[in-house]
Motif scaffolding. Structure first.
Motif, short mmCIF file in Angstrom:
data_model
loop_
_atom_site.label_atom_id
_atom_site.label_comp_id
_atom_site.label_asym_id
_atom_site.label_seq_id
_atom_site.Cartn_x
_atom_site.Cartn_y
_atom_site.Cartn_z
N GLY A 117 36.46 92.40 4.65
CA GLY A 117 36.55 91.26 3.75
C GLY A 117 37.84 90.49 3.94
O GLY A 117 37.85 89.26 3.97
N LEU A 118 38.95 91.21 4.08
CA LEU A 118 40.23 90.54 4.28
C LEU A 118 40.28 89.82 5.62
O LEU A 118 40.79 88.70 5.72
CB LEU A 118 41.38 91.55 4.18
CG LEU A 118 41.68 92.04 2.78
CD1 LEU A 118 42.73 93.14 2.82
CD2 LEU A 118 42.18 90.89 1.92
N SER A 119 39.77 90.45 6.67
CA SER A 119 39.79 89.79 7.98
C SER A 119 38.87 88.57 7.99
O SER A 119 39.18 87.56 8.63
CB SER A 119 39.41 90.76 9.09
OG SER A 119 38.06 91.17 8.94
N MET A 120 37.76 88.64 7.27
CA MET A 120 36.86 87.49 7.18
C MET A 120 37.57 86.33 6.50
O MET A 120 37.51 85.20 6.96
CB MET A 120 35.60 87.87 6.42
CG MET A 120 34.63 86.73 6.25
SD MET A 120 33.84 86.31 7.78
CE MET A 120 32.31 87.13 7.55
N GLY A 121 38.25 86.63 5.41
CA GLY A 121 38.95 85.57 4.68
C GLY A 121 40.15 85.03 5.41
O GLY A 121 40.48 83.85 5.31
N ALA A 122 40.85 85.91 6.15
CA ALA A 122 42.10 85.49 6.79
C ALA A 122 41.90 84.88 8.17
O ALA A 122 42.66 83.99 8.56
CB ALA A 122 43.04 86.70 6.90
N TYR A 123 40.91 85.33 8.92
CA TYR A 123 40.78 84.88 10.31
C TYR A 123 39.49 84.12 10.60
O TYR A 123 39.51 83.05 11.20
CB TYR A 123 40.86 86.09 11.26
CG TYR A 123 42.14 86.86 11.12
CD1 TYR A 123 43.35 86.28 11.48
CD2 TYR A 123 42.15 88.15 10.62
CE1 TYR A 123 44.54 86.96 11.35
CE2 TYR A 123 43.33 88.84 10.49
CZ TYR A 123 44.52 88.25 10.86
OH TYR A 123 45.69 88.93 10.72
N MET A 148 36.91 82.80 8.54
CA MET A 148 36.56 81.60 7.78
C MET A 148 37.44 80.39 8.11
O MET A 148 36.92 79.28 8.25
CB MET A 148 36.59 81.89 6.27
CG MET A 148 35.43 82.75 5.82
SD MET A 148 33.81 82.12 6.31
CE MET A 148 33.73 80.65 5.32
N PRO A 149 38.77 80.54 8.27
CA PRO A 149 39.55 79.36 8.68
C PRO A 149 39.12 78.81 10.04
O PRO A 149 39.07 77.59 10.23
CB PRO A 149 40.99 79.87 8.73
CG PRO A 149 41.01 81.00 7.78
CD PRO A 149 39.66 81.64 7.89
#
Length: 120
Positions: A98-104, A106-107
């Motif tokens: 979830g954190l990697s999806m949000g941080a890398y 999705m942007p």
């Protein structure tokens, strides 16, 4: 519950109830049924996205209706992960994904999506 009973309380609320009573069994059955029905609702966007990605990658040769194959593969993966992966590792992996999806991811997706509009 933890403040009142300390370490005598079990982490799951239903585990604190005696399972030999019929009302407790009915409650456990209802909670289990609700969770099973919730999987289909939560998994619908995932199935739709996977189907779209597979079609974009050239999976037309697998047939016109790709959704049953995606659902079966996801169901097998869910059972395998639930059966063989410890709960602590599963929670850790979910948090990391979830954190990697949000941080890398999705942007980057937003950059490519907005950049495709020709903003200059």
């Amino acid at each position: 519950g933890a403040f009142a009973f300390g370490s005598a309380a079990k982490p799951l609320a239903l585990s604190n109830l005696p399972l030999h009573e019929p009302i407790t069994q009915v409650i456990s059955l209802m909670v289990g049924g609700s969770v099973e029905l919730l999987v289909a609702i939560v998994a619908f966007p995932t199935v739709q996205s996977l189907e779209f990605l597979l079609r974009q990658c050239g999976a037309q040769r697998l047939g016109g209706n790709l959704r049953p194959l995606v659902v079966v593969v996801m169901a097998v993966l869910m059972v395998v992960v639930d059966a063989f992966l410890p709960t602590k590792a599963a929670f850790t992996l979910c948090g990391a994904l979830g954190l990697s999806m949000g941080a890398y991811v999705m942007p980057c997706v937003l950059f490519f999506r907005l950049g495709a509009g020709g903003s200059g």
